[in-house]
Design a protein around this motif. Structure first.
Motif, PDB file in Angstrom:
ATOM      1  N   ILE A  90      -2.668 -10.270  15.546  1.00 13.14           N
ATOM      2  CA  ILE A  90      -4.052 -10.063  15.970  1.00 13.14           C
ATOM      3  C   ILE A  90      -4.958 -11.171  15.441  1.00 13.14           C
ATOM      4  O   ILE A  90      -6.053 -11.359  15.926  1.00 13.14           O
ATOM      5  N   LYS A  91      -4.488 -11.917  14.417  1.00 14.79           N
ATOM      6  CA  LYS A  91      -5.301 -13.032  13.878  1.00 14.79           C
ATOM      7  C   LYS A  91      -4.392 -14.101  13.305  1.00 14.79           C
ATOM      8  O   LYS A  91      -3.327 -13.794  12.804  1.00 14.79           O
TER       9      LYS A  91
ATOM     10  N   GLY B 252      -0.114  -3.145   4.666  1.00 14.34           N
ATOM     11  CA  GLY B 252      -1.043  -2.023   4.821  1.00 14.34           C
ATOM     12  C   GLY B 252      -0.366  -0.668   4.745  1.00 14.34           C
ATOM     13  O   GLY B 252       0.864  -0.540   4.862  1.00 14.34           O
ATOM     14  N   ILE B 253      -1.192   0.330   4.607  1.00 18.97           N
ATOM     15  CA  ILE B 253      -0.707   1.691   4.354  1.00 18.97           C
ATOM     16  C   ILE B 253       0.253   2.163   5.467  1.00 18.97           C
ATOM     17  O   ILE B 253      -0.006   1.984   6.651  1.00 18.97           O
TER      18      ILE B 253
ATOM     19  N   GLY C  31      -0.977  -4.759   9.104  1.00 25.76           N
ATOM     20  CA  GLY C  31      -1.912  -3.650   9.272  1.00 25.76           C
ATOM     21  C   GLY C  31      -1.299  -2.299   8.939  1.00 25.76           C
ATOM     22  O   GLY C  31      -0.073  -2.123   8.996  1.00 25.76           O
ATOM     23  N   GLY C  32      -2.179  -1.362   8.628  1.00 23.24           N
ATOM     24  CA  GLY C  32      -1.735  -0.007   8.355  1.00 23.24           C
ATOM     25  C   GLY C  32      -0.935   0.537   9.535  1.00 23.24           C
ATOM     26  O   GLY C  32      -1.311   0.335  10.690  1.00 23.24           O
TER      27      GLY C  32
ATOM     28  N   ALA D 191      -0.623  -6.174  13.580  1.00 18.03           N
ATOM     29  CA  ALA D 191      -0.871  -4.726  13.576  1.00 18.03           C
ATOM     30  C   ALA D 191      -0.192  -4.112  14.785  1.00 18.03           C
ATOM     31  O   ALA D 191       0.155  -4.808  15.746  1.00 18.03           O
TER      32      ALA D 191
ATOM     33  N   ILE E  95      -0.754 -10.663   6.484  1.00 19.59           N
ATOM     34  CA  ILE E  95      -1.371  -9.341   6.291  1.00 19.59           C
ATOM     35  C   ILE E  95      -0.795  -8.419   7.366  1.00 19.59           C
ATOM     36  O   ILE E  95      -0.846  -8.743   8.563  1.00 19.59           O
TER      37      ILE E  95
ATOM     38  N   ALA F 180       0.845  -1.210   0.000  1.00 18.20           N
ATOM     39  CA  ALA F 180       0.000   0.000   0.000  1.00 18.20           C
ATOM     40  C   ALA F 180       0.878   1.258   0.000  1.00 18.20           C
ATOM     41  O   ALA F 180       2.100   1.176   0.173  1.00 18.20           O
ATOM     42  N   PRO F 181       0.268   2.423  -0.163  1.00 14.57           N
ATOM     43  CA  PRO F 181       1.073   3.651  -0.195  1.00 14.57           C
ATOM     44  C   PRO F 181       1.871   3.870   1.093  1.00 14.57           C
ATOM     45  O   PRO F 181       1.447   3.485   2.182  1.00 14.57           O
TER      46      PRO F 181
HETATM   47  C1  LIG Z   1      -4.883  -5.097  10.129  1.00 16.09           C
HETATM   48  C2  LIG Z   1      -6.185  -5.230   9.346  1.00 16.09           C
HETATM   49  C3  LIG Z   1      -5.954  -6.031   8.074  1.00 16.09           C
HETATM   50  C4  LIG Z   1      -7.132  -5.985  10.251  1.00 16.09           C
HETATM   51  O1  LIG Z   1      -8.384  -6.048   9.678  1.00 16.09           O
HETATM   52  P1  LIG Z   1      -9.466  -7.051  10.333  1.00 16.09           P
HETATM   53  O2  LIG Z   1      -8.944  -8.449  10.214  1.00 16.09           O
HETATM   54  O3  LIG Z   1     -10.779  -6.744   9.691  1.00 16.09           O
HETATM   55  O4  LIG Z   1      -9.414  -6.687  11.882  1.00 16.09           O
HETATM   56  P2  LIG Z   1     -10.435  -5.873  12.777  1.00 16.09           P
HETATM   57  O5  LIG Z   1     -10.861  -4.583  12.122  1.00 16.09           O
HETATM   58  O6  LIG Z   1     -11.504  -6.845  13.219  1.00 16.09           O
HETATM   59  O7  LIG Z   1      -9.539  -5.478  14.025  1.00 16.09           O
HETATM   60  C5  LIG Z   1      -9.090  -6.427  14.979  1.00 16.09           C
HETATM   61  C6  LIG Z   1      -8.390  -5.685  16.093  1.00 16.09           C
HETATM   62  O8  LIG Z   1      -7.159  -5.126  15.598  1.00 16.09           O
HETATM   63  C7  LIG Z   1      -7.154  -3.692  15.763  1.00 16.09           C
HETATM   64  N1  LIG Z   1      -6.555  -3.132  14.552  1.00 16.09           N
HETATM   65  C8  LIG Z   1      -6.993  -3.330  13.296  1.00 16.09           C
HETATM   66  N2  LIG Z   1      -6.168  -2.702  12.406  1.00 16.09           N
HETATM   67  C9  LIG Z   1      -5.220  -2.105  13.135  1.00 16.09           C
HETATM   68  C10 LIG Z   1      -4.100  -1.310  12.796  1.00 16.09           C
HETATM   69  N3  LIG Z   1      -3.818  -1.032  11.524  1.00 16.09           N
HETATM   70  N4  LIG Z   1      -3.317  -0.875  13.793  1.00 16.09           N
HETATM   71  C11 LIG Z   1      -3.588  -1.159  15.088  1.00 16.09           C
HETATM   72  N5  LIG Z   1      -4.644  -1.927  15.483  1.00 16.09           N
HETATM   73  C12 LIG Z   1      -5.445  -2.389  14.504  1.00 16.09           C
HETATM   74  C13 LIG Z   1      -8.613  -3.294  15.902  1.00 16.09           C
HETATM   75  O9  LIG Z   1      -8.737  -2.095  16.617  1.00 16.09           O
HETATM   76  C14 LIG Z   1      -9.178  -4.492  16.652  1.00 16.09           C
HETATM   77  O10 LIG Z   1      -8.832  -4.365  18.011  1.00 16.09           O
HETATM   78  P3  LIG Z   1      -9.822  -4.857  19.194  1.00 16.09           P
HETATM   79  O11 LIG Z   1     -10.007  -6.331  18.985  1.00 16.09           O
HETATM   80  O12 LIG Z   1      -9.078  -4.502  20.451  1.00 16.09           O
HETATM   81  O13 LIG Z   1     -11.089  -4.092  18.996  1.00 16.09           O
HETATM   82  C15 LIG Z   1      -6.762  -3.847   8.932  1.00 16.09           C
HETATM   83  O14 LIG Z   1      -7.332  -3.162  10.039  1.00 16.09           O
HETATM   84  C16 LIG Z   1      -5.731  -2.949   8.297  1.00 16.09           C
HETATM   85  O15 LIG Z   1      -4.966  -2.211   8.948  1.00 16.09           O
HETATM   86  N6  LIG Z   1      -5.697  -3.007   6.945  1.00 16.09           N
HETATM   87  C17 LIG Z   1      -4.833  -2.193   6.152  1.00 16.09           C
HETATM   88  C18 LIG Z   1      -5.627  -1.662   4.968  1.00 16.09           C
HETATM   89  C19 LIG Z   1      -4.817  -0.742   4.105  1.00 16.09           C
HETATM   90  O16 LIG Z   1      -3.775  -0.264   4.446  1.00 16.09           O
HETATM   91  N7  LIG Z   1      -5.323  -0.516   2.907  1.00 16.09           N
HETATM   92  C20 LIG Z   1      -4.618   0.303   1.955  1.00 16.09           C
HETATM   93  C21 LIG Z   1      -5.460   0.461   0.732  1.00 16.09           C
HETATM   94  S1  LIG Z   1      -4.634   1.469  -0.462  1.00 16.09           S
END
Ligand SMILES: CC(C)(COP(=O)(O)OP(=O)(O)OC[C@H]1O[C@@H](n2cnc3c(N)ncnc32)[C@H](O)[C@@H]1OP(=O)(O)O)[C@@H](O)C(=O)NCCC(=O)NCCS
Length: 208
Positions: free
Chosen positions: A207-208, A166-167, A184-185, A200, A182, A148-149
């Motif tokens: 986290i998963k 992630g971003i 996280g951003g 993340a 995966i 991601a960017p």
């Molecule tokens: C990490 C990621 C993939 C997780 O998505 P998910 O599997 O749907 O997870 P959830 O939204 O259910 O979050 C699970 C837990 O992680 C935390 N969390 C999710 N993303 C996080 C991140 N980037 N940083 C810190 N904590 C994060 C949530 O707050 C949640 O915490 P909790 O259980 O205490 O409430 C997603 O949040 C993410 O960061 N994706 C990046 C997307 C991106 O960058 N896209 C770019 C497009 S150009």
């Protein structure tokens, strides 16, 4: 001029068609292609959305394709289906990037503006590197991975296949990330990540 089909009639595909000039390439864009039967037969950006059966009924001579899909596993699945045809997958690399000498590139790679890639780094087939990334030296990015960017990877980082970064995430040097993980951003990778994990945070934790 070669014919080009943009695989994926979604946002990334639209983005490429609108901004093809960004890559300073010249193609005759035939249209989009998609597996979704609900999209095939319609138009997007004034171009037809073709089904894969188009490739059976039309000679794919001199046909180039760009896979405009961000999901690493979807990119892998589509590219396997397209192996049946004699299609060329050129690299689309914005001239507003800096790539060091000694970088090794596969095919079907997209690199958006303002990204840099340092020496002896290897980028596998169908990797996407979005805008404003810094990829250090001696980094490996496995096939189908999507960056991601604003991602910053320090030297000797090793990403497996189908990694989704992630971003704005970062790695310190020599970090290994397993296949299909995966990130996280804004995550900060300071330890190796096993295959298939979602991480993340700062520092990144599973986290998963
Ligand atoms: C990490 C990621 C993939 C997780 O998505 P998910 O599997 O749907 O997870 P959830 O939204 O259910 O979050 C699970 C837990 O992680 C935390 N969390 C999710 N993303 C996080 C991140 N980037 N940083 C810190 N904590 C994060 C949530 O707050 C949640 O915490 P909790 O259980 O205490 O409430 C997603 O949040 C993410 O960061 N994706 C990046 C997307 C991106 O960058 N896209 C770019 C497009 S150009």
């Amino acid at each position: 001029m070669k014919d080009l089909i943009v695989f994926g009639a979604g946002d990334l595909g639209k983005h490429i068609v609108y901004n093809i000039d960004m890559f300073e390439v010249e193609y005759n864009i035939l249209g989009f292609m998609d597996e979704d039967a609900n999209k095939v037969g319609w138009e997007l950006c004034g171009l037809p959305i073709l089904g894969i059966d188009y490739l059976q009924s039309n000679k794919a001579e001199n046909l180039c394709m760009v896979i405009a899909i961000s999901s690493p596993s979807a990119k892998e699945a589509i590219s396997k289906k397209l192996e049946l045809y004699n299609i060329e997958f050129p690299n689309f690399i914005s001239p507003h990037c800096w790539l060091s000498k000694g970088v090794k590139l596969g095919q079907g790679i997209l690199i958006y503006p303002n990204s840099t890639v340092d020496f002896e780094t290897e980028i596998g087939d169908f990797v996407t590197i979005n805008a404003g990334c810094t990829i250090g030296h001696n980094v490996t990015i496995g096939r189908f991975s999507t960056i991601a960017p604003g991602v910053n990877l320090a030297g000797f980082t090793e990403l497996g296949e189908k990694v989704n970064m992630g971003i704005g995430c970062c790695s310190i040097q020599k970090i290994k990330v397993g296949n299909s993980s995966i990130i996280g951003g804004q995550a900060m990778l300071i330890k190796d990540i096993e295959s298939g994990k979602t991480v993340a945070g700062v520092p990144a934790k599973i986290i998963k």
